[in-house]
Design a protein around this motif. Sequence first.
Motif, PDB file in Angstrom:
ATOM      1  N   ASP A 185     -22.018  18.019 -12.186  1.00  0.00           N
ATOM      2  CA  ASP A 185     -22.916  17.551 -11.364  1.00  0.00           C
ATOM      3  C   ASP A 185     -22.359  16.320 -10.543  1.00  0.00           C
ATOM      4  OD1 ASP A 185     -24.858  15.506 -10.554  1.00  0.00           O
ATOM      5  OD2 ASP A 185     -26.483  16.334 -12.154  1.00  0.00           O
ATOM      6  N   ARG A 186     -22.050  16.684  -9.235  1.00  0.00           N
ATOM      7  CA  ARG A 186     -21.134  15.648  -8.491  1.00  0.00           C
ATOM      8  C   ARG A 186     -21.629  14.356  -8.479  1.00  0.00           C
ATOM      9  NH1 ARG A 186     -16.161  14.668  -7.492  1.00  0.00           N
ATOM     10  NH2 ARG A 186     -15.992  16.796  -7.082  1.00  0.00           N
ATOM     11  N   ALA A 187     -23.030  14.342  -8.154  1.00  0.00           N
ATOM     12  CA  ALA A 187     -23.781  12.900  -8.009  1.00  0.00           C
ATOM     13  C   ALA A 187     -23.287  11.959  -9.291  1.00  0.00           C
ATOM     14  CB  ALA A 187     -24.985  12.963  -7.793  1.00  0.00           C
ATOM     15  N   ARG A 188     -23.651  12.552 -10.362  1.00  0.00           N
ATOM     16  CA  ARG A 188     -23.617  11.769 -11.582  1.00  0.00           C
ATOM     17  C   ARG A 188     -21.970  11.602 -12.140  1.00  0.00           C
ATOM     18  NH1 ARG A 188     -26.691  13.757 -16.542  1.00  0.00           N
ATOM     19  NH2 ARG A 188     -26.422  15.962 -15.721  1.00  0.00           N
ATOM     20  N   PHE A 189     -21.337  12.617 -11.749  1.00  0.00           N
ATOM     21  CA  PHE A 189     -19.783  12.209 -12.055  1.00  0.00           C
ATOM     22  C   PHE A 189     -19.424  11.125 -11.233  1.00  0.00           C
ATOM     23  CE2 PHE A 189     -15.575  13.139 -10.670  1.00  0.00           C
ATOM     24  CZ  PHE A 189     -14.858  13.421 -12.041  1.00  0.00           C
ATOM     25  N   ASP A 190     -19.502  11.125  -9.752  1.00  0.00           N
ATOM     26  CA  ASP A 190     -19.247   9.821  -9.194  1.00  0.00           C
ATOM     27  C   ASP A 190     -19.579   8.601  -9.610  1.00  0.00           C
ATOM     28  OD1 ASP A 190     -17.811  11.836  -7.441  1.00  0.00           O
ATOM     29  OD2 ASP A 190     -19.286  11.909  -5.790  1.00  0.00           O
ATOM     30  N   ALA A 191     -21.130   8.533 -10.083  1.00  0.00           N
ATOM     31  CA  ALA A 191     -21.673   7.444 -10.476  1.00  0.00           C
ATOM     32  C   ALA A 191     -20.651   7.073 -11.675  1.00  0.00           C
ATOM     33  CB  ALA A 191     -23.048   7.734 -10.784  1.00  0.00           C
ATOM     34  N   LYS A 192     -20.288   8.011 -12.496  1.00  0.00           N
ATOM     35  CA  LYS A 192     -19.535   7.489 -13.660  1.00  0.00           C
ATOM     36  C   LYS A 192     -18.235   7.047 -13.739  1.00  0.00           C
ATOM     37  CE  LYS A 192     -18.754   9.316 -18.537  1.00  0.00           C
ATOM     38  NZ  LYS A 192     -19.189   7.962 -19.310  1.00  0.00           N
ATOM     39  N   PHE A 193     -17.327   8.187 -12.824  1.00  0.00           N
ATOM     40  CA  PHE A 193     -16.106   7.822 -12.579  1.00  0.00           C
ATOM     41  C   PHE A 193     -15.629   7.339 -11.311  1.00  0.00           C
ATOM     42  CE2 PHE A 193     -16.286  11.076 -16.184  1.00  0.00           C
ATOM     43  CZ  PHE A 193     -15.845  10.546 -17.216  1.00  0.00           C
ATOM     44  N   SER A 194     -16.228   7.654 -10.245  1.00  0.00           N
ATOM     45  CA  SER A 194     -15.837   7.446  -8.979  1.00  0.00           C
ATOM     46  C   SER A 194     -15.389   5.668  -8.691  1.00  0.00           C
ATOM     47  CB  SER A 194     -16.555   7.807  -7.908  1.00  0.00           C
ATOM     48  OG  SER A 194     -16.085   7.701  -6.661  1.00  0.00           O
ATOM     49  N   MET A 195     -14.537   5.812  -7.846  1.00  0.00           N
ATOM     50  CA  MET A 195     -14.171   4.216  -7.256  1.00  0.00           C
ATOM     51  C   MET A 195     -14.360   4.476  -5.583  1.00  0.00           C
ATOM     52  SD  MET A 195     -10.693   3.562  -9.600  1.00  0.00           S
ATOM     53  CE  MET A 195     -10.017   5.047  -9.542  1.00  0.00           C
ATOM     54  N   LYS A 196     -14.942   5.263  -5.165  1.00  0.00           N
ATOM     55  CA  LYS A 196     -15.087   5.488  -3.738  1.00  0.00           C
ATOM     56  C   LYS A 196     -15.341   4.359  -3.009  1.00  0.00           C
ATOM     57  CE  LYS A 196     -16.126  10.433  -3.515  1.00  0.00           C
ATOM     58  NZ  LYS A 196     -16.644  11.506  -3.278  1.00  0.00           N
ATOM     59  N   SER A 197     -16.340   3.445  -3.358  1.00  0.00           N
ATOM     60  CA  SER A 197     -16.743   2.179  -2.612  1.00  0.00           C
ATOM     61  C   SER A 197     -16.383   0.969  -3.273  1.00  0.00           C
ATOM     62  CB  SER A 197     -18.345   2.285  -2.369  1.00  0.00           C
ATOM     63  OG  SER A 197     -19.002   2.047  -3.724  1.00  0.00           O
ATOM     64  N   CYS A 198     -16.383   1.009  -4.546  1.00  0.00           N
ATOM     65  CA  CYS A 198     -16.168  -0.387  -5.252  1.00  0.00           C
ATOM     66  C   CYS A 198     -14.494  -0.753  -5.316  1.00  0.00           C
ATOM     67  CB  CYS A 198     -16.494  -0.325  -6.656  1.00  0.00           C
ATOM     68  SG  CYS A 198     -15.958   1.123  -7.772  1.00  0.00           S
ATOM     69  N   ALA A 199     -13.883   0.204  -4.990  1.00  0.00           N
ATOM     70  CA  ALA A 199     -12.265  -0.130  -4.744  1.00  0.00           C
ATOM     71  C   ALA A 199     -11.799  -0.398  -3.482  1.00  0.00           C
ATOM     72  CB  ALA A 199     -11.489   1.319  -5.413  1.00  0.00           C
ATOM     73  N   THR A 200     -12.531  -0.210  -2.598  1.00  0.00           N
ATOM     74  CA  THR A 200     -12.179  -0.555  -1.353  1.00  0.00           C
ATOM     75  C   THR A 200     -11.719  -2.144  -1.077  1.00  0.00           C
ATOM     76  OG1 THR A 200     -13.674   1.119  -0.187  1.00  0.00           O
ATOM     77  CG2 THR A 200     -12.733  -0.507   1.387  1.00  0.00           C
ATOM     78  N   LEU A 201     -10.774  -2.473  -0.462  1.00  0.00           N
ATOM     79  CA  LEU A 201     -10.290  -3.880  -0.240  1.00  0.00           C
ATOM     80  C   LEU A 201     -11.144  -4.518   0.724  1.00  0.00           C
ATOM     81  CD1 LEU A 201      -6.479  -3.315  -0.329  1.00  0.00           C
ATOM     82  CD2 LEU A 201      -7.927  -4.297  -2.233  1.00  0.00           C
TER      83      LEU A 201
ATOM     84  N   LEU B  88       0.825  -1.365   0.081  1.00  0.00           N
ATOM     85  CA  LEU B  88       0.058   0.033  -0.114  1.00  0.00           C
ATOM     86  C   LEU B  88       1.009   1.276   0.112  1.00  0.00           C
ATOM     87  CD1 LEU B  88      -2.822  -1.011   2.653  1.00  0.00           C
ATOM     88  CD2 LEU B  88      -2.984  -0.767   0.068  1.00  0.00           C
ATOM     89  N   ASP B  89       0.241   2.300  -0.707  1.00  0.00           N
ATOM     90  CA  ASP B  89       0.821   3.523  -0.516  1.00  0.00           C
ATOM     91  C   ASP B  89       0.023   4.527   0.410  1.00  0.00           C
ATOM     92  OD1 ASP B  89       3.027   5.229  -1.312  1.00  0.00           O
ATOM     93  OD2 ASP B  89       1.669   6.606  -2.529  1.00  0.00           O
ATOM     94  N   HIS B  90      -1.245   4.420   0.448  1.00  0.00           N
ATOM     95  CA  HIS B  90      -2.187   5.162   1.259  1.00  0.00           C
ATOM     96  C   HIS B  90      -3.091   4.155   2.001  1.00  0.00           C
ATOM     97  CE1 HIS B  90      -0.350   8.731  -0.125  1.00  0.00           C
ATOM     98  NE2 HIS B  90      -0.372   8.247  -1.479  1.00  0.00           N
ATOM     99  N   ALA B  91      -4.348   4.466   1.706  1.00  0.00           N
ATOM    100  CA  ALA B  91      -5.565   3.601   2.402  1.00  0.00           C
ATOM    101  C   ALA B  91      -5.457   2.356   1.682  1.00  0.00           C
ATOM    102  CB  ALA B  91      -6.863   4.548   2.196  1.00  0.00           C
ATOM    103  N   ALA B  92      -6.386   1.407   2.269  1.00  0.00           N
ATOM    104  CA  ALA B  92      -6.632  -0.063   1.784  1.00  0.00           C
ATOM    105  C   ALA B  92      -7.656  -0.098   0.652  1.00  0.00           C
ATOM    106  CB  ALA B  92      -6.985  -0.938   3.152  1.00  0.00           C
ATOM    107  N   ARG B  93      -6.954   0.480  -0.577  1.00  0.00           N
ATOM    108  CA  ARG B  93      -8.015   0.575  -1.676  1.00  0.00           C
ATOM    109  C   ARG B  93      -7.142  -0.124  -2.847  1.00  0.00           C
ATOM    110  NH1 ARG B  93     -11.989   3.660  -1.767  1.00  0.00           N
ATOM    111  NH2 ARG B  93     -11.799   4.277  -3.928  1.00  0.00           N
TER     112      ARG B  93
END
Length: 412
Positions: A285-301, A173-178
């Motif tokens: 549009d932050r909500a749709r941006f996160d839905a399209k590009f974000s890895m906030k939940s799906c990349a958590t180990l 890891l370099d930062h968080a467990a992701r």
Amino acid sequence: QSDAELHADQSDGKPWWWSAGRLDRGFEGGDLEDDREVSRAVAARSWRRELVMTYANEVGTAWVTNLLLSLREVGIEHTLAVTLRPQHCSALATSTARLSCAWSSWQMRGCADANNPTRTLWFVRHHILPRLLATTRGTVNVLLLDGDVTAQASPYPLLKGDGLRAHNLVYHLDHAARCDAVNIGFAYCQKCAAGGRASWVFDETVRREAAVCDGAAAAAVVDNGSFWAESDGAGITAGPHRRGPNGRPWTTAKDQKIMSDVLGSSCCGKESYARHWPASFTVVDRARFDAKFSMKSCATLKGSRQKRDVRWRELLLPATAAAESVAVAPSGLVDSWHGTGEGELAGWGGGWLTKPPAIAHMVGAQAAGGKLEVMNALGWWRYEVEEVVAHVRMKAEVAMADRAVVGALPPQ
């Protein structure tokens, strides 16, 4: 051979991974752009289907020498250093240390820059690994190591232990467990299928870098380019979409940021970005941006640090390939100087004096006075390094065309 046969102790009592004294030193391979040279290098340098690969240009001679000598001291001789020039490889192979190497003439399309060889150096390992998997049909496991790494013990007992042997890619890891927060100074690929999901991570990393280097390809990521057409048209993002200085987005550790994005994309099953965007943009549009590009939940180990679980995640891209997974190395296998807060034994805490990790990565040690100085203080810098650097310098001085290289070498 079965895993049980491969991992059985040798007749003299040495552990299965002990290759020191079993393989010849000073292998001098050819251009790895030739598949025959890849096969020759693997045949000469692998041991029980394992290979440790690192990389260096002339400026990195001291670092790669110290790394390879440290591996030799713990019994690992199945190593291969990849250089960018045959002259450098020849000098390493004929030095007193007799280091084994091969070279690569590869240059990323649109990115070749004689004044900045680091770009090629960073990405050549990602280019070579999928080709090695293809050439060997995925039968050889490869450990990739940066030069600012030193071995205090063999990593194989932990890599082949109950926690990690079921996973294909292992990083630290370099930062968080992701998935999108790994450090690629340590990367292990075991039972990775040729053309499979682990191999895709390396191929896609090179593709994304080429896309921002190559002038024609880069037109897709600036204003009116195809990269932003859908999200701009849907009111998710807006321009201006511009690239950084000299037409290339600037960042430190670019290869690490790109690979983290690629690894996160595979964990999420969609093309995603977080660490390295190809051009500037504005979120509308932050909500749709996160839905399209974000890895906030799906990349958590998966797994719990509190329960000391192995942290891992399935790789999902390409969807048509067989299942493979990624995991992160536990503390004791590889630890970095700066640590991550995820259970690593950080070097700055002083614990390395009494309980050093098998693999120590000196990332972050600049703040403590410098990586070399810290390694010297710990007794992990070898005096034989000077002899190899002097030999490389002498070889360069003999070749008048290499005068520029001589000036780039560190002082003795």
